[in-house]
Write a protein that holds these residues in place. Structure first.
Motif, mmCIF file in Angstrom:
data_model
loop_
_atom_site.group_PDB
_atom_site.id
_atom_site.type_symbol
_atom_site.label_atom_id
_atom_site.label_comp_id
_atom_site.label_asym_id
_atom_site.label_seq_id
_atom_site.Cartn_x
_atom_site.Cartn_y
_atom_site.Cartn_z
ATOM 1 N N ARG A 147 11.926 -6.537 6.450
ATOM 2 C CA ARG A 147 10.799 -5.987 7.214
ATOM 3 C C ARG A 147 9.689 -5.597 6.256
ATOM 4 N N ILE A 148 8.463 -5.971 6.608
ATOM 5 C CA ILE A 148 7.294 -5.588 5.820
ATOM 6 C C ILE A 148 6.432 -4.652 6.656
ATOM 7 N N VAL A 149 6.123 -3.486 6.106
ATOM 8 C CA VAL A 149 5.131 -2.586 6.679
ATOM 9 C C VAL A 149 3.833 -2.930 5.970
ATOM 10 N N GLU A 150 2.935 -3.626 6.674
ATOM 11 C CA GLU A 150 1.840 -4.347 6.040
ATOM 12 C C GLU A 150 0.475 -3.710 6.286
ATOM 13 N N VAL A 151 -0.179 -3.342 5.188
ATOM 14 C CA VAL A 151 -1.517 -2.758 5.252
ATOM 15 C C VAL A 151 -2.607 -3.819 5.251
ATOM 16 N N GLU A 152 -2.323 -5.037 4.767
ATOM 17 C CA GLU A 152 -3.337 -6.083 4.610
ATOM 18 C C GLU A 152 -2.718 -7.437 4.951
ATOM 19 N N PHE A 153 -2.628 -7.693 6.251
ATOM 20 C CA PHE A 153 -1.906 -8.876 6.725
ATOM 21 C C PHE A 153 -2.477 -10.167 6.144
ATOM 22 N N GLY A 154 -3.768 -10.413 6.338
ATOM 23 C CA GLY A 154 -4.358 -11.668 5.892
ATOM 24 C C GLY A 154 -4.348 -11.835 4.388
ATOM 25 N N GLY A 155 -4.703 -10.779 3.683
ATOM 26 C CA GLY A 155 -4.781 -10.873 2.230
ATOM 27 C C GLY A 155 -3.443 -11.048 1.553
ATOM 28 N N ASN A 156 -2.359 -10.672 2.244
ATOM 29 C CA ASN A 156 -1.024 -10.729 1.636
ATOM 30 C C ASN A 156 -0.140 -11.832 2.198
ATOM 31 N N LEU A 157 -0.714 -12.787 2.942
ATOM 32 C CA LEU A 157 0.098 -13.818 3.572
ATOM 33 C C LEU A 157 0.894 -14.642 2.565
ATOM 34 N N ASP A 158 0.295 -14.943 1.418
ATOM 35 C CA ASP A 158 1.010 -15.737 0.419
ATOM 36 C C ASP A 158 2.252 -15.000 -0.076
ATOM 37 N N ILE A 159 2.102 -13.702 -0.323
ATOM 38 C CA ILE A 159 3.258 -12.908 -0.757
ATOM 39 C C ILE A 159 4.286 -12.831 0.361
ATOM 40 N N THR A 160 3.823 -12.628 1.594
ATOM 41 C CA THR A 160 4.737 -12.551 2.735
ATOM 42 C C THR A 160 5.609 -13.793 2.817
ATOM 43 N N GLN A 161 4.984 -14.972 2.761
ATOM 44 C CA GLN A 161 5.739 -16.217 2.870
ATOM 45 C C GLN A 161 6.765 -16.364 1.759
ATOM 46 N N GLY B 170 0.831 -1.201 0.000
ATOM 47 C CA GLY B 170 0.000 0.000 0.000
ATOM 48 C C GLY B 170 0.856 1.237 0.000
ATOM 49 N N GLY B 171 1.842 1.275 -0.902
ATOM 50 C CA GLY B 171 2.830 2.338 -0.901
ATOM 51 C C GLY B 171 2.312 3.712 -1.261
ATOM 52 N N ALA B 172 1.069 3.802 -1.756
ATOM 53 C CA ALA B 172 0.476 5.106 -2.053
ATOM 54 C C ALA B 172 -0.517 5.536 -0.985
ATOM 55 N N VAL C 181 9.117 -0.169 -7.307
ATOM 56 C CA VAL C 181 7.667 -0.182 -7.144
ATOM 57 C C VAL C 181 7.102 -1.329 -7.964
ATOM 58 N N VAL C 182 6.222 -2.126 -7.354
ATOM 59 C CA VAL C 182 5.648 -3.308 -7.989
ATOM 60 C C VAL C 182 4.133 -3.206 -7.927
ATOM 61 N N ASN C 183 3.483 -3.453 -9.053
ATOM 62 C CA ASN C 183 2.030 -3.556 -9.070
ATOM 63 C C ASN C 183 1.663 -4.947 -8.563
ATOM 64 N N TYR C 184 1.011 -5.006 -7.400
ATOM 65 C CA TYR C 184 0.744 -6.310 -6.792
ATOM 66 C C TYR C 184 -0.251 -7.135 -7.597
ATOM 67 N N VAL D 141 1.795 -1.300 -5.138
ATOM 68 C CA VAL D 141 0.676 -0.408 -5.448
ATOM 69 C C VAL D 141 -0.255 -1.131 -6.414
ATOM 70 N N SER D 142 -1.356 -0.457 -6.779
ATOM 71 C CA SER D 142 -2.351 -1.107 -7.640
ATOM 72 C C SER D 142 -2.470 -0.509 -9.028
ATOM 73 N N ASN D 143 -1.822 0.647 -9.293
ATOM 74 C CA ASN D 143 -1.916 1.225 -10.629
ATOM 75 C C ASN D 143 -0.749 2.171 -10.885
ATOM 76 N N SER D 144 -0.684 2.684 -12.103
ATOM 77 C CA SER D 144 0.468 3.491 -12.505
ATOM 78 C C SER D 144 0.511 4.839 -11.787
ATOM 79 N N GLU D 145 -0.657 5.434 -11.516
ATOM 80 C CA GLU D 145 -0.678 6.710 -10.792
ATOM 81 C C GLU D 145 -0.092 6.542 -9.394
ATOM 82 N N LYS D 146 -0.474 5.466 -8.726
ATOM 83 C CA LYS D 146 0.049 5.215 -7.389
ATOM 84 C C LYS D 146 1.526 4.838 -7.437
ATOM 85 N N ALA D 147 1.927 4.174 -8.495
ATOM 86 C CA ALA D 147 3.347 3.846 -8.655
ATOM 87 C C ALA D 147 4.185 5.108 -8.752
ATOM 88 N N LEU D 148 3.706 6.076 -9.508
ATOM 89 C CA LEU D 148 4.422 7.344 -9.636
ATOM 90 C C LEU D 148 4.526 8.035 -8.279
#
Length: 330
Positions: free
Chosen positions: A216-230, A152-154, A193-196, A176-183
């Protein structure tokens, strides 16, 4: 004074009104602040919507963050504080009166002096996002030389976390989720910056992190991102999470994490330890003063448009903090 209030929880258009209230007076150890700008955060709209339970008071003046000027002080407060420009934290936490009104009385330590040259708008963007980011990053010591992933870098916390991590010598990867947020994440200082939503997002994060993985992960969505975390976390790494809305009760891969010696930390800005908050406030002041930390404003509304301000936060499309202008003559 003029203030926004709600007497029951529910949709913004149904429960928020603007009315006149008696001016508050500062008690012992308190200051009275005339509010210039108030901030609306997701936690504010969730509380107003009922997600945090029933009202504890007959009515609530919403919003915990804001900035303004001290106009009087109660007993045991240095009179020299009168006239100081300040930013506020926890104004509405377990209290009836937040910052969505012309005046608020609150403990003196919750009104932090703004450095010279820092405007009220920046001050209003600080408390919840900056203190959350600071706790997520520094709760276990320095991060110099580490690889930090900010999901959730934006977002408001993400924007602060990127700036702080870069300021303190980390390599920063943001999702992030789109190009505007990536910028935006790049403008905050992210190295990668990676579009998840990309099919190869995990591979992109791994490549950016290098062979050691993410420390270290600063995590906005712990449950939804567990697969990426692992998939990306380093052995002995830390996940510091301040949200898990998509999956509020995740199934934890305990033994996987145990054999990797991972550290899991949950963060709630309202109730972090006093010493940690004091360190965050001191660092924020230093970084504001030297120009290495800046607030990001999405849009500013007038107090009479408080409903639209809450609705804009609920829409979830903003980049930066939604502000409410309370007064222009502070």
């Amino acid at each position: 004074m003029k203030a926004a209030i709600y007497k029951s929880t529910g949709p913004a258009a149904e429960v928020l009104t603007v009315c006149d209230l008696a001016d508050p007076t500062p008690g012992a150890g308190e200051v009275l602040v005339r509010i210039a700008v108030s901030a609306v955060h997701p936690s504010d709209v969730k509380s107003r919507g009922g997600a945090r339970g029933p009202l504890a008071f007959p009515y609530i003046v919403p919003q915990s963050d804001g900035a303004g000027r001290i106009v009087s002080v109660g007993a045991d407060v240095d009179p020299a504080r009168v006239g100081r420009r300040v930013w506020l934290w926890n104004a509405a936490w377990k209290r009836a009166h937040g910052t969505a009104g012309e005046l608020v009385a609150l403990p003196s330590e919750q009104a932090v002096d703004l450095p010279t040259g820092v405007d009220f708008e920046t001050g209003a963007t600080l408390a919840i996002p900056a203190i959350t980011a600071h706790r997520c990053l520094f709760s276990d010591g320095p991060i110099e030389g580490q690889v930090v992933l900010v999901t959730g870098g934006a977002g408001t916390v993400g924007s602060m976390a990127i700036q702080m991590a870069k300021r303190c010598g980390a390599k920063v990867i943001a999702t992030v989720s789109n190009s505007e947020k990536a910028l935006h994440a790049k403008e905050m200082g992210a190295d990668h910056v990676v579009n998840y939503r990309d099919a190869d997002a995990v591979d992109q994060i791994k490549q950016a992190a290098g062979s050691g993985g993410v420390d270290r992960i600063v995590e906005v969505e712990f449950g939804g991102n567990l697969d990426i975390t692992q998939a990306v976390i380093a052995e002995g790494g830390t996940v510091a999470s301040y949200g898990s809305m998509a999956v509020p009760e995740p199934v934890l891969p305990f033994y996987t994490f145990m054999f990797m010696n991972l550290n899991l930390r949950t963060v709630l800005a309202y109730s972090i330890p006093n010493a940690a908050r004091a360190k965050a406030v001191a660092d924020i002041a230093e970084w504001l003063a030297d120009g290495t930390l800046k607030g990001v404003v999405a849009k500013t509304f007038n107090l009479d448009d408080i409903v639209a301000a809450h609705q804009s936060v609920e829409a979830g499309t903003r980049i930066g903090v939604t502000l409410v202008r309370i007064a222009s003559d502070v």
